[in-house]
Design an enzyme around this catalytic site. Structure first.
Site, PDB file in Angstrom:
ATOM      1  N   ASP A 216     -23.557  10.068  29.584  1.00  0.00           N
ATOM      2  CA  ASP A 216     -22.813   9.768  28.357  1.00  0.00           C
ATOM      3  C   ASP A 216     -21.357   9.449  28.697  1.00  0.00           C
ATOM      4  OD1 ASP A 216     -22.509   9.383  25.663  1.00  0.00           O
ATOM      5  OD2 ASP A 216     -23.101  11.402  25.077  1.00  0.00           O
ATOM      6  N   HIS A 351     -29.813   2.953  20.086  1.00  0.00           N
ATOM      7  CA  HIS A 351     -28.611   3.683  19.661  1.00  0.00           C
ATOM      8  C   HIS A 351     -27.327   2.943  19.996  1.00  0.00           C
ATOM      9  CE1 HIS A 351     -25.823   6.886  18.904  1.00  0.00           C
ATOM     10  NE2 HIS A 351     -25.568   7.104  20.179  1.00  0.00           N
TER      11      HIS A 351
HETATM   12 FE1  N7H Z   1     -23.987   8.265  20.864  1.00  0.00          FE
HETATM   13  N1  N7H Z   1     -27.699   9.841  23.462  1.00  0.00           N
HETATM   14  O1  N7H Z   1     -27.957  10.684  24.259  1.00  0.00           O
HETATM   15  O2  N7H Z   1     -28.564   9.052  23.154  1.00  0.00           O
HETATM   16  N2  N7H Z   1     -24.609   7.899  22.771  1.00  0.00           N
HETATM   17  N3  N7H Z   1     -25.074   9.984  20.841  1.00  0.00           N
HETATM   18  N4  N7H Z   1     -23.230   8.712  19.016  1.00  0.00           N
HETATM   19  N5  N7H Z   1     -22.796   6.638  20.945  1.00  0.00           N
HETATM   20  C1  N7H Z   1     -24.162   6.889  23.588  1.00  0.00           C
HETATM   21  O3  N7H Z   1     -22.546   4.161  26.296  1.00  0.00           O
HETATM   22  C2  N7H Z   1     -25.972  10.419  21.786  1.00  0.00           C
HETATM   23  C3  N7H Z   1     -23.492   9.823  18.281  1.00  0.00           C
HETATM   24  C4  N7H Z   1     -21.995   6.152  19.908  1.00  0.00           C
HETATM   25  O4  N7H Z   1     -20.068   1.199  23.251  1.00  0.00           O
HETATM   26  C5  N7H Z   1     -24.853   6.940  24.834  1.00  0.00           C
HETATM   27  O5  N7H Z   1     -21.213   5.853  26.696  1.00  0.00           O
HETATM   28  C6  N7H Z   1     -26.447  11.732  21.402  1.00  0.00           C
HETATM   29  C7  N7H Z   1     -22.894   9.715  16.973  1.00  0.00           C
HETATM   30  C8  N7H Z   1     -21.253   4.989  20.357  1.00  0.00           C
HETATM   31  O6  N7H Z   1     -22.070   0.445  23.653  1.00  0.00           O
HETATM   32  C9  N7H Z   1     -25.718   7.999  24.777  1.00  0.00           C
HETATM   33  C10 N7H Z   1     -25.814  12.069  20.232  1.00  0.00           C
HETATM   34  C11 N7H Z   1     -22.247   8.496  16.951  1.00  0.00           C
HETATM   35  C12 N7H Z   1     -21.643   4.779  21.670  1.00  0.00           C
HETATM   36  C13 N7H Z   1     -25.594   8.598  23.467  1.00  0.00           C
HETATM   37  C14 N7H Z   1     -24.964  10.955  19.869  1.00  0.00           C
HETATM   38  C15 N7H Z   1     -22.441   7.888  18.248  1.00  0.00           C
HETATM   39  C16 N7H Z   1     -22.608   5.821  22.012  1.00  0.00           C
HETATM   40  C17 N7H Z   1     -24.701   5.975  26.008  1.00  0.00           C
HETATM   41  C18 N7H Z   1     -25.900  13.307  19.388  1.00  0.00           C
HETATM   42  C19 N7H Z   1     -21.456   7.865  15.838  1.00  0.00           C
HETATM   43  C20 N7H Z   1     -21.133   3.679  22.594  1.00  0.00           C
HETATM   44  C21 N7H Z   1     -23.483   6.254  26.847  1.00  0.00           C
HETATM   45  C22 N7H Z   1     -26.441  14.435  19.801  1.00  0.00           C
HETATM   46  C23 N7H Z   1     -21.740   7.995  14.574  1.00  0.00           C
HETATM   47  C24 N7H Z   1     -21.873   2.366  22.328  1.00  0.00           C
HETATM   48  C25 N7H Z   1     -22.331   5.339  26.590  1.00  0.00           C
HETATM   49  C26 N7H Z   1     -21.295   1.249  23.151  1.00  0.00           C
HETATM   50  C27 N7H Z   1     -23.205   5.936  23.241  1.00  0.00           C
HETATM   51  C28 N7H Z   1     -26.371   9.636  22.910  1.00  0.00           C
HETATM   52  C29 N7H Z   1     -24.204  10.919  18.726  1.00  0.00           C
HETATM   53  C30 N7H Z   1     -21.900   6.682  18.639  1.00  0.00           C
HETATM   54  C31 N7H Z   1     -26.639   8.421  25.929  1.00  0.00           C
HETATM   55  C32 N7H Z   1     -27.450  12.591  22.129  1.00  0.00           C
HETATM   56  C33 N7H Z   1     -22.978  10.766  15.862  1.00  0.00           C
HETATM   57  C34 N7H Z   1     -20.251   4.192  19.543  1.00  0.00           C
END
Ligand code: N7H
Length: 486
Positions: A216, A351
């Site tokens: 992440d 996501h």
């Molecule tokens: Fe997310 N996951 O494990 O799947 N997220 N996220 N997120 N997220 C990202 O690209 C995760 C949550 C964003 O710029 C990665 O840095 C989990 C909320 C945004 O291309 C992974 C939870 C919100 C991005 C996860 C969670 C977001 C992002 C890839 C909660 C907003 C960047 C790593 C438990 C409402 C997108 C990365 C981009 C990336 C996960 C929550 C938003 C692995 C497990 C609540 C904007």
């Protein structure tokens, strides 16, 4: 002489580590995450746009890099005493950005502080910050976010009890606890402790990975005045993350809205779903088919490699390469670069595609609806019993934190208008299978199976369960010294 030799042998690995990563000892530095700018790089970038980094609380731009972090939620009992204690005991400990950067004077424990609307009311700060979600509080907006009401919320987040949160980050929990003892004695009876959540980076080799196992904190926007973008990183003006516009009170400048959500992750249940629904392709084993399904739900493999660039199997070399792992737009060569229609490599519902659609909304990418994510995992690793029974028995998840200059345009927009919207960014894409929420009802997700694009998945379980949260404002250091002090 012997002693000098011995100490240089002991010091050498430490010096090398500093030379390679150079991060503050409070922070992790996995190769897949872009490194922070050095203090001199950040200062020259800040000077170019007139940003005062020493006036901005450090957590706002640091990202998902803390080793250990405690969230201490409190209520204000005696406003006058609190304001004078804040000035005397908290303000000297508040950590701005520069000390946390490579080359900075890293404190033993970094401290940041932020206040909810109820906290503003308790302190009789009546200026309107011009942000409706903040003013209403998260409890009121829970259903709008897709939570099934507040049935799963832990009691401290229900109602209007929480006035503020103190964030303490360090490399050890002992350091955090020692700072907390000093802090509590400084604040005395002016506050009451409501709730604490201890977060920690997962133990190696999972450091930097969230609990489902995915690396992440790779893709956060490059804020002008703080850093140069790495390839593929979104570039945003400081005003996207920091309050800068003149319609807000002058003291709010250099502050940012902090969204906190305690998001439980049902890891054994998530893994069972992947095991039960492998993508079947002649070239893939069953395990590879399950891994592919998980990667397509996220849009990245566990190593951080994007499925767009490595569509069938993980590629850890790509995952660790910050010059390539974020350098894509979802538009394949030969396609309309400003309206890609293809989801063979990354589903529209994935996501990271839902939360940052890149070319799906046209190129150049829109500078709106970006957030800086700064959360940290909490809770233990899975036990043998949980793995065997496919059932969560102890809570674990993500202490989700993000910063933006408008909650309505930032977190709330990403969650409501993109992740929960079955017709974003194309008709009938379904929910974001990771964070998309349907008030507890089953979620339809499309595009996950590249061998059968018409296959619809109906996901019966919310693998992420909202345990509640609150909206806060993280003021500048100068505002803490004036508006919030007595
Ligand atoms: Fe997310 N996951 O494990 O799947 N997220 N996220 N997120 N997220 C990202 O690209 C995760 C949550 C964003 O710029 C990665 O840095 C989990 C909320 C945004 O291309 C992974 C939870 C919100 C991005 C996860 C969670 C977001 C992002 C890839 C909660 C907003 C960047 C790593 C438990 C409402 C997108 C990365 C981009 C990336 C996960 C929550 C938003 C692995 C497990 C609540 C904007």
């Amino acid at each position: 002489m012997k002693l000098t030799l011995l100490s240089s042998i002991i010091l050498l690995p430490f010096t090398l580590a500093l030379a390679k990563g150079g991060n503050s000892k409070l922070l992790i530095n996995p190769p897949a995450q872009p490194s922070l700018p050095s203090i001199s790089e950040a200062e020259s970038a800040a000077n170019a746009v007139g940003l005062n980094l020493t006036n901005i609380q450090g957590d706002i731009l640091i990202g998902m890099k803390k080793k250990k972090e405690l969230f201490f939620f409190f209520g204000i009992v005696d406003a006058l005493a609190f304001k004078s204690n804040l000035k005397a005991h908290i303000l000297p400990l508040v950590t701005p950005i520069p000390p946390l950067l490579p080359g900075g004077t890293s404190p033993t424990t970094a401290l940041n502080i932020a206040f909810s609307q109820n906290g503003f009311d308790a302190l009789n700060i009546t200026d309107n910050l011009g942000d409706a979600p903040f003013a209403n509080g998260q409890f009121v907006g829970a259903s709008g976010l897709g939570d099934p009401g507040t049935v799963n919320w832990i009691p401290p987040f229900t109602g209007n009890k929480i006035h503020g949160v103190i964030l303490l980050a360090s490399d050890t929990i002992d350091n955090i606890n020692n700072t907390l003892i000093d802090l509590k004695s400084g604040l005395g009876q002016s506050i009451t402790e409501i709730y604490s959540l201890q977060g920690a980076a997962r133990p190696p080799p999972e450091e930097g990975h969230e609990h489902f196992g995915f690396l992440d904190g790779i893709s956060n926007p490059a804020v002008q005045g703080f850093r140069d973008p790495s390839p593929g990183q979104a570039v945003v003006s400081p005003g996207e993350i920091l309050v800068e516009d003149s319609s807000r009170p002058p003291w709010a400048q250099d502050g940012s809205f902090l969204v906190f959500r305690q998001l439980e992750q049902l890891v054994p249940e998530f893994n069972k779903f992947l095991a039960d629904n492998p993508i079947r392709a002649p070239a893939l084993t069953t395990q590879q088919g399950s891994d592919l399904l998980g990667a397509r739900m996220v849009g990245r493999w566990k190593s951080g490699a994007p499925t767009f660039l490595s569509p069938l199997v993980d590629d850890p070399v790509l995952g660790n390469d910050t010059s390539r792992n974020n350098d894509f737009t979802y538009a394949a060569p030969g396609q309309n670069q400003s309206d890609p229609t293809d989801q063979s490599h990354t589903p529209f519902s994935a996501h990271i595609r839902k939360t940052r659609p890149r070319a799906d909304l046209g190129l150049p990418e829109k500078p709106k609806h970006h957030i800086v994510r700064g959360g940290i995992p909490y809770g233990p690793e899975q036990s043998e019993d949980e793995i065997r029974s496919n059932t969560t028995k102890t809570e674990r998840g993500l202490a989700f934190v993000c910063y933006q200059s408008s909650i309505a345009a930032g977190f709330q927009f990403l969650q409501q208008t993109w992740a929960n919207n079955v017709n974003f960014s194309k008709t009938d894409t379904g929910f974001d299978p990771i964070i998309g929420a349907n008030r507890g009802a089953p979620r339809v997700v499309n595009g996950l199976d590249p061998t059968l694009p018409s296959r619809r998945f109906t996901i019966m379980t919310d693998f992420i369960v909202s345990r509640g949260g609150e909206y806060f404002f993280s003021p500048s250091l100068s505002a803490l010294a004036t508006t919030f002090s007595a």
